[in-house]
Structures are given as C-alpha cells and as structure tokens.
Scaffold this motif. Structure first.
Motif, PDB file in Angstrom:
ATOM      1  N   GLY A 131       4.159  14.295  -9.238  1.00 14.17           N
ATOM      2  CA  GLY A 131       5.163  15.314  -8.948  1.00 14.17           C
ATOM      3  C   GLY A 131       4.876  16.056  -7.649  1.00 14.17           C
ATOM      4  N   MET A 132       4.315  15.360  -6.653  1.00 15.82           N
ATOM      5  CA  MET A 132       3.921  16.005  -5.393  1.00 15.82           C
ATOM      6  C   MET A 132       4.655  15.328  -4.231  1.00 15.82           C
ATOM      7  SD  MET A 132      -0.204  16.374  -6.055  1.00 15.82           S
ATOM      8  CE  MET A 132      -0.490  17.562  -4.741  1.00 15.82           C
ATOM      9  N   ASN A 133       5.266  16.130  -3.357  1.00 22.41           N
ATOM     10  CA  ASN A 133       5.886  15.598  -2.159  1.00 22.41           C
ATOM     11  C   ASN A 133       4.877  15.635  -1.008  1.00 22.41           C
ATOM     12  OD1 ASN A 133       5.822  18.251  -1.182  1.00 22.41           O
ATOM     13  ND2 ASN A 133       7.889  18.673  -1.893  1.00 22.41           N
ATOM     14  N   TYR A 171       0.839  -1.207   0.000  1.00 21.57           N
ATOM     15  CA  TYR A 171       0.000   0.000   0.000  1.00 21.57           C
ATOM     16  C   TYR A 171       0.871   1.253   0.000  1.00 21.57           C
ATOM     17  CZ  TYR A 171      -3.336   3.491   1.740  1.00 21.57           C
ATOM     18  OH  TYR A 171      -4.103   4.613   1.903  1.00 21.57           O
ATOM     19  N   ALA A 172       1.941   1.239   0.818  1.00 20.17           N
ATOM     20  CA  ALA A 172       2.845   2.400   0.879  1.00 20.17           C
ATOM     21  C   ALA A 172       3.496   2.663  -0.471  1.00 20.17           C
ATOM     22  CB  ALA A 172       3.911   2.159   1.947  1.00 20.17           C
ATOM     23  N   GLU A 173       3.947   1.608  -1.129  1.00 22.15           N
ATOM     24  CA  GLU A 173       4.582   1.784  -2.443  1.00 22.15           C
ATOM     25  C   GLU A 173       3.570   2.272  -3.476  1.00 22.15           C
ATOM     26  OE1 GLU A 173       6.720  -1.678  -3.613  1.00 22.15           O
ATOM     27  OE2 GLU A 173       8.097  -1.612  -1.891  1.00 22.15           O
ATOM     28  N   PHE A 174       2.320   1.831  -3.358  1.00 23.75           N
ATOM     29  CA  PHE A 174       1.274   2.306  -4.265  1.00 23.75           C
ATOM     30  C   PHE A 174       1.087   3.814  -4.110  1.00 23.75           C
ATOM     31  CE2 PHE A 174      -3.200   3.502  -4.711  1.00 23.75           C
ATOM     32  CZ  PHE A 174      -3.447   3.146  -6.031  1.00 23.75           C
ATOM     33  N   LEU A 175       0.978   4.298  -2.854  1.00 21.04           N
ATOM     34  CA  LEU A 175       0.809   5.734  -2.616  1.00 21.04           C
ATOM     35  C   LEU A 175       2.021   6.521  -3.102  1.00 21.04           C
ATOM     36  CD1 LEU A 175      -0.736   5.946   0.972  1.00 21.04           C
ATOM     37  CD2 LEU A 175      -1.922   5.933  -1.220  1.00 21.04           C
ATOM     38  N   GLN A 176       3.213   5.998  -2.828  1.00 25.95           N
ATOM     39  CA  GLN A 176       4.436   6.715  -3.205  1.00 25.95           C
ATOM     40  C   GLN A 176       4.562   6.817  -4.724  1.00 25.95           C
ATOM     41  OE1 GLN A 176       7.835   5.171  -1.182  1.00 25.95           O
ATOM     42  NE2 GLN A 176       8.848   7.139  -1.131  1.00 25.95           N
ATOM     43  N   LYS A 177       4.214   5.745  -5.438  1.00 30.05           N
ATOM     44  CA  LYS A 177       4.271   5.775  -6.894  1.00 30.05           C
ATOM     45  C   LYS A 177       3.278   6.789  -7.448  1.00 30.05           C
ATOM     46  CE  LYS A 177       3.752   2.877 -11.012  1.00 30.05           C
ATOM     47  NZ  LYS A 177       3.356   1.562 -11.543  1.00 30.05           N
ATOM     48  N   VAL A 217      18.739  17.106 -16.824  1.00 30.59           N
ATOM     49  CA  VAL A 217      18.902  17.470 -15.410  1.00 30.59           C
ATOM     50  C   VAL A 217      19.135  18.976 -15.286  1.00 30.59           C
ATOM     51  CG1 VAL A 217      20.362  17.168 -13.365  1.00 30.59           C
ATOM     52  CG2 VAL A 217      19.705  15.192 -14.722  1.00 30.59           C
ATOM     53  N   ALA A 218      19.638  19.603 -16.365  1.00 29.92           N
ATOM     54  CA  ALA A 218      19.860  21.057 -16.376  1.00 29.92           C
ATOM     55  C   ALA A 218      18.807  21.771 -17.222  1.00 29.92           C
ATOM     56  CB  ALA A 218      21.258  21.359 -16.917  1.00 29.92           C
ATOM     57  N   ASP A 219      17.642  21.145 -17.430  1.00 25.19           N
ATOM     58  CA  ASP A 219      16.571  21.733 -18.243  1.00 25.19           C
ATOM     59  C   ASP A 219      16.052  23.021 -17.593  1.00 25.19           C
ATOM     60  OD1 ASP A 219      14.584  20.788 -20.580  1.00 25.19           O
ATOM     61  OD2 ASP A 219      13.421  21.804 -19.039  1.00 25.19           O
ATOM     62  N   PRO A 220      15.549  23.967 -18.384  1.00 26.58           N
ATOM     63  CA  PRO A 220      15.001  25.207 -17.789  1.00 26.58           C
ATOM     64  C   PRO A 220      13.774  24.953 -16.914  1.00 26.58           C
ATOM     65  CG  PRO A 220      15.392  25.484 -20.155  1.00 26.58           C
ATOM     66  CD  PRO A 220      15.585  24.031 -19.858  1.00 26.58           C
ATOM     67  N   ASP A 221      13.029  23.867 -17.162  1.00 26.37           N
ATOM     68  CA  ASP A 221      11.787  23.615 -16.420  1.00 26.37           C
ATOM     69  C   ASP A 221      12.071  22.703 -15.224  1.00 26.37           C
ATOM     70  OD1 ASP A 221       8.637  23.768 -16.647  1.00 26.37           O
ATOM     71  OD2 ASP A 221       9.139  21.701 -16.121  1.00 26.37           O
ATOM     72  N   ASP A 222      11.570  23.091 -14.044  1.00 31.49           N
ATOM     73  CA  ASP A 222      11.871  22.319 -12.828  1.00 31.49           C
ATOM     74  C   ASP A 222      11.246  20.927 -12.855  1.00 31.49           C
ATOM     75  OD1 ASP A 222       9.202  22.954 -10.726  1.00 31.49           O
ATOM     76  OD2 ASP A 222       9.487  24.126 -12.536  1.00 31.49           O
ATOM     77  N   LYS A 223      10.065  20.782 -13.463  1.00 29.36           N
ATOM     78  CA  LYS A 223       9.432  19.459 -13.514  1.00 29.36           C
ATOM     79  C   LYS A 223      10.233  18.503 -14.403  1.00 29.36           C
ATOM     80  CE  LYS A 223       4.729  21.033 -12.603  1.00 29.36           C
ATOM     81  NZ  LYS A 223       3.361  21.184 -13.140  1.00 29.36           N
ATOM     82  N   VAL A 224      10.769  19.029 -15.492  1.00 30.71           N
ATOM     83  CA  VAL A 224      11.599  18.194 -16.373  1.00 30.71           C
ATOM     84  C   VAL A 224      12.867  17.781 -15.641  1.00 30.71           C
ATOM     85  CG1 VAL A 224      12.850  18.114 -18.557  1.00 30.71           C
ATOM     86  CG2 VAL A 224      10.664  19.303 -18.440  1.00 30.71           C
ATOM     87  N   ARG A 225      13.467  18.714 -14.886  1.00 27.00           N
ATOM     88  CA  ARG A 225      14.690  18.372 -14.135  1.00 27.00           C
ATOM     89  C   ARG A 225      14.392  17.291 -13.106  1.00 27.00           C
ATOM     90  NH1 ARG A 225      14.986  24.044 -13.867  1.00 27.00           N
ATOM     91  NH2 ARG A 225      14.766  24.128 -11.605  1.00 27.00           N
ATOM     92  N   ARG A 226      13.255  17.425 -12.430  1.00 23.51           N
ATOM     93  CA  ARG A 226      12.905  16.426 -11.415  1.00 23.51           C
ATOM     94  C   ARG A 226      12.671  15.059 -12.058  1.00 23.51           C
ATOM     95  NH1 ARG A 226       9.074  19.165  -9.206  1.00 23.51           N
ATOM     96  NH2 ARG A 226       7.278  18.072 -10.015  1.00 23.51           N
ATOM     97  N   LYS A 282      -8.021  11.372  -5.555  1.00 19.88           N
ATOM     98  CA  LYS A 282      -8.679  12.516  -6.203  1.00 19.88           C
ATOM     99  C   LYS A 282      -7.716  13.688  -6.363  1.00 19.88           C
ATOM    100  CE  LYS A 282     -13.477  11.714  -4.728  1.00 19.88           C
ATOM    101  NZ  LYS A 282     -14.576  12.199  -3.865  1.00 19.88           N
ATOM    102  N   ILE A 283      -6.766  13.805  -5.435  1.00 18.13           N
ATOM    103  CA  ILE A 283      -5.789  14.901  -5.493  1.00 18.13           C
ATOM    104  C   ILE A 283      -4.678  14.595  -6.492  1.00 18.13           C
ATOM    105  CG2 ILE A 283      -3.954  16.027  -4.158  1.00 18.13           C
ATOM    106  CD1 ILE A 283      -5.854  15.828  -1.719  1.00 18.13           C
ATOM    107  N   THR A 284      -4.159  13.366  -6.453  1.00 17.03           N
ATOM    108  CA  THR A 284      -2.959  13.063  -7.237  1.00 17.03           C
ATOM    109  C   THR A 284      -3.245  12.633  -8.674  1.00 17.03           C
ATOM    110  OG1 THR A 284      -3.003  10.831  -6.297  1.00 17.03           O
ATOM    111  CG2 THR A 284      -1.583  12.442  -5.218  1.00 17.03           C
ATOM    112  N   SER A 285      -4.397  12.057  -8.937  1.00 21.30           N
ATOM    113  CA  SER A 285      -4.679  11.568 -10.297  1.00 21.30           C
ATOM    114  C   SER A 285      -4.701  12.692 -11.323  1.00 21.30           C
ATOM    115  CB  SER A 285      -5.993  10.781 -10.323  1.00 21.30           C
ATOM    116  OG  SER A 285      -5.840   9.546  -9.667  1.00 21.30           O
ATOM    117  N   PRO A 286      -5.426  13.826 -11.076  1.00 20.02           N
ATOM    118  CA  PRO A 286      -5.383  14.921 -12.066  1.00 20.02           C
ATOM    119  C   PRO A 286      -3.980  15.468 -12.257  1.00 20.02           C
ATOM    120  CG  PRO A 286      -7.199  15.231 -10.510  1.00 20.02           C
ATOM    121  CD  PRO A 286      -6.359  14.124  -9.967  1.00 20.02           C
TER     122      PRO A 286
END
Length: 550
Positions: A19-21, A7-13, A363-372, A88-92
């Motif tokens: 892209g949410m901590n 269950y924990a691995e399911f939530l973490q994935k 890793v050096a992309d201008p966009d933070d989501k792409v870098r992550r 409901k929060i993470t799927s969209p």
C-alpha cells in the motif's frame, strides 16, 4: 518479457501489497538513512554500534527514480543493496511472513542476476509463490472467528440493554402498585367518614373507585410478575452470551479484533412514560397498565428470538457456509478483516455476483486502505465493466490522496479510451497532491496517446511546481505526441529547467520525438555544455539518435 521488465513488475507488486506509492517509499528510505546516520554518529562518539552493511546515502531512492524503476526505465543503484533495503521497507507493510520475505529476497536476487548477466543460463526454478488459496483456510478461520465474536458481543449488548429496560419497567410497575395502595387506603378512610355522615352517594362512588383500583393493582401485580419472569430468563441468557463472548475473545488470533461497541453514555429511556404518573388518577394508571401490557407482549416475542440466538444448536450461520462468513466479514468493524475478506472472496468466490457487489460497496468504505484495495480489485477483476468504472470514477475525488492515486492508475489500466475516464484523469492533472498529478500524466500518455485534450494537459504539466511531474510530462510528450509543434515548444522550454532531471528528460525527448528538427538540434547542442554531467550524456545520446551528422 525482459529481465528489467520482470524486475520492475516485481517491485511494483511488492509496493502495491504494501500500500505504498513511490513518494512513501522514498520517504521510508530517507527515514532509514536518518537512522543509519544516527547509528554511525553514535559509533563515532565511542558507543558500540554495528557498522551498516551498505550506506543508504549511496543509493538512488528519489521518488522519480523509484517511479522510473516501476516503469522499467532505470536500474537500481546499487543493485542488490537497494533491492534489499526496498524489501526491508515494503515487506513489513505488506504483512508477509519472515519465510515469505526470505523467498522474495531470493527471487529478487535471481531477477537482478538475469538483468546483469543476460547471456547466462536462466536461474534455477524458484519455489512457487504462496497464493491466496494456500492461505485460504487460515484466513477463513480467522474471519469466521471474528464474525462469531462480533455476533456474540452484539447479542450480549442486546441482552444487557434489554435487562436495563426491564429494570425500568419493573420499577415503574412497582411504583404503580405503591400508588394504588395509597389510593385504596385513602378511599377506605374517606368512605368510612362518608358513611358516618350519611353521605351515601359519595360512599358508593368511593367504593366503585376502590374496586377499580383493586383491579388495576391486580393487573399491575400480574405484569410485574411477568416482568420478573422475563428478567430471570434474560439474566440466564446474558450469562450464557457473556461467557460465549469471553470464550471467543480469548481465542488465539482474536486479540487484534475491535473492542465491543462503547456504551451510549446516557440514561435508558423508560418503556413507560413518566408523565403518566404525575397524578394518582386511575385513568392515567389504566393507560400506563395498557402500555405495560403492550411492552410485555413485545418483549416476550423478543426474548424468544434471543433464546434462539443464544441457546446451543441454533447458530445463525451454518458452519460450512464460507460465502456467508466472508460476506459478513466485509462488514466487520476491523478494516484489516474487511480487506482479508475481500481478498479471499476474489480468490474463491469471484464467480458469485455478491463478490462484485461487495467490492463495489467497499469503494465507499470508511477506511482509506480498504477503499484503495477495492479499487485495485475492480480494475484487476472487472476491467471494462461499466459498474466498476463508475465506482472507480467516484474514487478519483476521494478525500484520501492515495485512493485518488490508485483510482487514476486504475482508470488508465482498466478503461483506456473511455471518454468519462479520460475526463476524470484530465481533472487529476491539477490535483493538489503531486503523486496524483504524476499518475495522471503517465496514465494519459498510455491510455489516450495523441488525444488533443490530453496533450493540452501535458503542456500545462510541463510548468508544474513539482519537478517529478515536469519530468514525466516532458518524457510523455516525446512518446505520445512526437512531431507536434506545441509539444516541441514545451519540451524546448524544459531544456533550461532548473532541475537537472527535467533537463535530461527534455534533451532525450527532443532526440526521440523531433529528430531532424533544427531548433531541437540547437537546443540539444547547447545542452552538451550543461553543468550537469547527466544532461551532457543525454545530449550526446540524443544527437546520435536524432542528428547523427552532428
């Protein structure tokens, strides 16, 4: 694997895909509770509202609780309503389809049933999750469309700028021709006056100058004709390129692509220097015509290249060259497209060295989501690799806190025991962002247990201003450095922490890491009278584990 761990691995994935901590998820829960409270208040004032299926205020959604869920150290409260709200929060945010969301809800329910009923038979086999290869044809088609649209727009822009420059060149040549007409006409008049006054030398000089002016005029006219011919070709090519760009822009799926590059906002630079025409001197005109001839030669070569680009049957990209399309897509202006391209490259072309090079570059992309995303790809696909390690190390000092958070976690997962990685994670213990500090504490305990420098970092983290960081530090001291005197003193100090969660963790750590220790026993006994019920329960559990005689 236990049900709670699954269950924990399911939530973490799910959180990673979104892209949410833990902090962002906790904030999203708070916002959802605020909206729910507003709807409830509207119902109280007589406005028709639909009652909530379950009050979010009754759920445990603090950042520390979500973090413990990810580590399989806690249970969801209440189990199904919390899990449903989490999805409901993470799927969209993850961008998954409604059908996939429903499938994951079913999967989560099955995992919860396995947790609450460990003796029950295993749940029915769920449908296999959609993998990257199932979405590959659709993703590839979208990326290819964007590559072609970007190329078409770039070609249209090149042609438009070429036409603009040719207009300047043509205007300059016509100005030269007009100036030469004035010189020739003036020389004719002056020559007639010189002959009338018997100034034969002056008349001969004027005739020679007029002859040169006529030659220059013929050359200028020839260059103007060449320029006019090129303008007609360029106009035809621009019309074709513009139509192709428009056709691609109207394709389904192209609506979210980046718009064309903005105009530079300044006047075009003349291909001929205007200072050459400040004086109607034939030498200056000759220099200008030589320059015009050079420009014509160069521009005609460029037009041949543009014709190969625009004319049908001369695509620069082979239709079936998937790798070329995907690599080109990692340089598209749309960051979402760069992310999709990287994911597809990993799914189908991981064995190609260019894929790793693309991940390292992003890793050096201008966009933070792409870098992550790139950091996550490197740790998953190339753990232990030196080049990948250097790239992830650079991300530890990224300007974006989420990228730093991902990089710290990646170092612990992919390079445990590495000295350079350890130094980077140690530096993250004092990061300005509490999520990064929390990640550093967890990573040090897992990747470098027993390390003296890591222990000193944990001791300082026990006094961190964020209670979640203190809680984590206290817990890992009991797990990673049990029996240590300095660690024991730090955990003892946390028994009187103002935060109840930290006190609970400290009491539990004392029973786990220092059983039989008299000072630890006195601290746990005092915690048995703590005003927080959770601390008192933790004290009972710690006494049973470390001091059963008490």
């Amino acid at each position: 694997m236990g049900a709670r761990q699954a269950y924990a691995e399911f939530l973490q994935k799910q959180a990673t895909e979104a892209g949410m901590n833990p902090r962002k998820i906790a904030d999203a829960f708070k916002e959802a509770q605020r909206r729910q409270d507003e709807l409830t208040a509207q119902g109280a004032t007589g406005k028709p509202t639909e009652p909530p299926t379950h009050p979010i205020s009754a759920m445990s959604y603090s950042k520390s609780h979500i973090d413990r869920l990810f580590k399989a150290q806690a249970d969801p409260v209440p189990p199904w309503p919390f899990t449903l709200q989490f999805l409901k929060i993470t799927s969209p945010a993850a961008g998954i389809t409604h059908e996939e969301h429903i499938r994951r809800c079913n999967q989560a329910r099955a995992l919860l049933e396995a947790m609450t009923e460990p003796t029950a038979p295993p749940p029915a086999q769920l449908p296999a999750p959609r993998t990257a290869t199932m979405d590959q044809p659709e993703t590839f088609a979208v990326l290819r469309l964007e590559v072609e649209l970007e190329r078409a727009r770039h070609t249209e822009t090149r042609l438009r700028y070429a036409l603009r420059d040719h207009d300047v060149l043509q205007s300059t040549l016509l100005q030269i021709i007009s100036t030469l007409r004035e010189i020739i006409a003036g020389n004719d008049a002056r020559e007639a006056h010189a002959l009338a006054d018997a100034r034969h030398e002056e008349a001969a000089h004027l005739r020679d100058e007029t002859h040169r002016a006529l030659q220059h005029k013929a050359t200028a006219q020839q260059e103007a004709d060449r320029t006019a011919t090129r303008i007609r070709v360029l106009e035809d090519l621009w019309t074709r390129a513009r139509a192709e760009a428009q056709r691609l822009a109207l394709q389904p799926g192209a609506v979210n692509f980046a718009p064309p590059h903005p105009e530079p906002g300044q006047a075009p630079q003349p291909l001929l220097g205007t200072d050459l025409l400040t004086q109607p001197v034939l030498d200056d005109i000759a220099a200008a015509l030589n320059k015009a001839h050079e420009v014509s030669e160069r521009e005609e070569a460029k037009i041949q290249v543009l014709q190969r680009v625009v004319m049908p049957g001369n695509d620069l990209l082979e239709p079936n060259d998937e790798l070329a399309v995907l690599l080109a897509s990692t340089r598209l202006p749309n960051p979402h497209s760069r992310q999709s391209a990287l994911a597809t490259l990993i799914a189908t072309w991981r064995h190609v060295s260019a894929t790793k090079e693309a991940a390292l570059r992003l890793v050096a992309d201008p966009d933070d989501k792409v870098r992550r995303t790139a950091v996550g790809v490197l740790v998953k696909e190339w753990p232990g690799d030196e080049e990948a390690c250097r790239a992830v190390l650079s991300a530890v000092t990224d300007l974006d806190s989420d990228v730093r958070w991902a990089a710290v976690g990646a170092l612990g997962e992919g390079w445990p025991g590495n000295e350079e990685a350890c130094r980077a994670v140690l530096s993250a213990v004092t990061d300005p962002d509490s999520d990064v500090r929390l990640a550093a504490v967890d990573v040090l305990a897992k990747g470098w247990p027993g390390d003296e420098e890591a222990c000193r970092a944990m001791l300082s983290a026990v006094t961190d201003p964020d209670p979640d960081v203190r809680l984590a530090a206290v817990g890992v001291l009991g797990e990673g450095w049990p029996g240590g005197e300095e660690a024991c003193r730090a955990v003892l100090s946390a028994v009187t922490d103002p935060d109840g969660g930290v006190r609970r963790a400290a009491v539990g750590a004392l029973g786990e890491g220092w059983p039989g220790n008299e000072e630890a026993c006195r601290a746990v006994l005092s915690a048995a009278t703590d005003p927080d019920q959770g601390v008192r329960r933790a004290a009972v559990g710690a006494l049973a584990k470390g001091w059963p005689e008490e």
